[in-house]
Scaffold this motif. Structure first.
Motif, PDB file in Angstrom:
ATOM      1  N   GLY A   1       0.850  -1.188   0.000  1.00 44.96           N
ATOM      2  CA  GLY A   1       0.000   0.000   0.000  1.00 44.96           C
ATOM      3  C   GLY A   1       0.877   1.226   0.000  1.00 44.96           C
ATOM      4  N   GLN A   2       0.537   2.216   0.847  1.00 47.04           N
ATOM      5  CA  GLN A   2       1.317   3.441   0.913  1.00 47.04           C
ATOM      6  C   GLN A   2       1.566   3.807   2.362  1.00 47.04           C
ATOM      7  OE1 GLN A   2      -0.498   6.899  -0.866  1.00 47.04           O
ATOM      8  NE2 GLN A   2       1.413   8.027  -0.851  1.00 47.04           N
ATOM      9  N   SER A   3       2.779   4.293   2.648  1.00 47.02           N
ATOM     10  CA  SER A   3       3.085   4.774   3.991  1.00 47.02           C
ATOM     11  C   SER A   3       3.540   6.220   3.902  1.00 47.02           C
ATOM     12  CB  SER A   3       4.155   3.911   4.662  1.00 47.02           C
ATOM     13  OG  SER A   3       5.383   4.053   3.987  1.00 47.02           O
ATOM     14  N   VAL A   4       3.262   6.969   4.965  1.00 45.59           N
ATOM     15  CA  VAL A   4       3.631   8.378   5.042  1.00 45.59           C
ATOM     16  C   VAL A   4       4.340   8.580   6.372  1.00 45.59           C
ATOM     17  CG1 VAL A   4       2.777  10.759   5.072  1.00 45.59           C
ATOM     18  CG2 VAL A   4       1.591   9.023   3.717  1.00 45.59           C
ATOM     19  N   SER A   5       5.479   9.291   6.340  1.00 46.15           N
ATOM     20  CA  SER A   5       6.233   9.590   7.552  1.00 46.15           C
ATOM     21  C   SER A   5       6.089  11.070   7.882  1.00 46.15           C
ATOM     22  CB  SER A   5       7.714   9.260   7.368  1.00 46.15           C
ATOM     23  OG  SER A   5       7.880   7.889   7.123  1.00 46.15           O
ATOM     24  N   TYR A   6       5.955  11.368   9.175  1.00 40.94           N
ATOM     25  CA  TYR A   6       5.843  12.733   9.655  1.00 40.94           C
ATOM     26  C   TYR A   6       7.029  13.012  10.573  1.00 40.94           C
ATOM     27  CZ  TYR A   6       1.096  12.211   7.957  1.00 40.94           C
ATOM     28  OH  TYR A   6       0.007  11.988   7.161  1.00 40.94           O
ATOM     29  N   TYR A   7       7.613  14.195  10.435  1.00 33.23           N
ATOM     30  CA  TYR A   7       8.820  14.556  11.168  1.00 33.23           C
ATOM     31  C   TYR A   7       8.557  15.739  12.091  1.00 33.23           C
ATOM     32  CZ  TYR A   7      11.167  11.695   7.678  1.00 33.23           C
ATOM     33  OH  TYR A   7      11.567  10.652   6.882  1.00 33.23           O
ATOM     34  N   ASP A   8       9.335  15.813  13.197  1.00 31.12           N
ATOM     35  CA  ASP A   8       9.273  16.987  14.065  1.00 31.12           C
ATOM     36  C   ASP A   8      10.309  18.010  13.594  1.00 31.12           C
ATOM     37  OD1 ASP A   8      11.763  16.135  15.011  1.00 31.12           O
ATOM     38  OD2 ASP A   8      11.009  15.451  16.937  1.00 31.12           O
ATOM     39  N   GLY A   9      10.474  19.082  14.341  1.00 28.05           N
ATOM     40  CA  GLY A   9      11.366  20.159  13.943  1.00 28.05           C
ATOM     41  C   GLY A   9      12.840  19.815  13.960  1.00 28.05           C
TER      42      GLY A   9
END
Length: 102
Positions: free
Chosen positions: A72-80
């Motif tokens: 499927g699809q994965s999305v990564s989120y990052y902090d500052g």
């Protein structure tokens, strides 16, 4: 008798561009690696089973942001400070999303 042989090719920047495993002349596995943005690995193409192809997408800071493939699809989120704070994966089944806090 199996006589497996690995065959690899590299580009002028010494990055892997293909990896094939052959049994005689028959390809058991054949992967192509693409660096579409000139720096990051952006695709892994399975020349034997194209359904296994993988796409990789990066944000302007060259951090992996999205990946898509058989799963499927994965999305990564990052902090500052560039740490992954959350990954979300959408499977190929409609309306099914999992979010993994880190």
């Amino acid at each position: 008798m199996l006589a497996l042989k690995a065959v690899t090719t590299y580009d002028l920047d010494y990055r892997l561009t293909s990896l094939a495993v052959k049994n005689g002349t028959a390809a058991v596995s054949s992967l192509g690696y693409a660096y579409g943005d000139g720096m990051n690995l952006t695709a892994i193409n399975d020349n034997v089973a194209p359904a296994n192809n993988i796409g990789l997408y990066y944000n302007p800071a060259n951090r992996l942001q999205n990946a898509s493939g058989l799963w499927g699809q994965s999305v990564s989120y990052y902090d500052g400070i560039n740490h992954i704070v959350r990954d979300a994966m959408r499977t190929r089944t409609p309306h099914q999303t999992t979010v993994e806090p880190l």
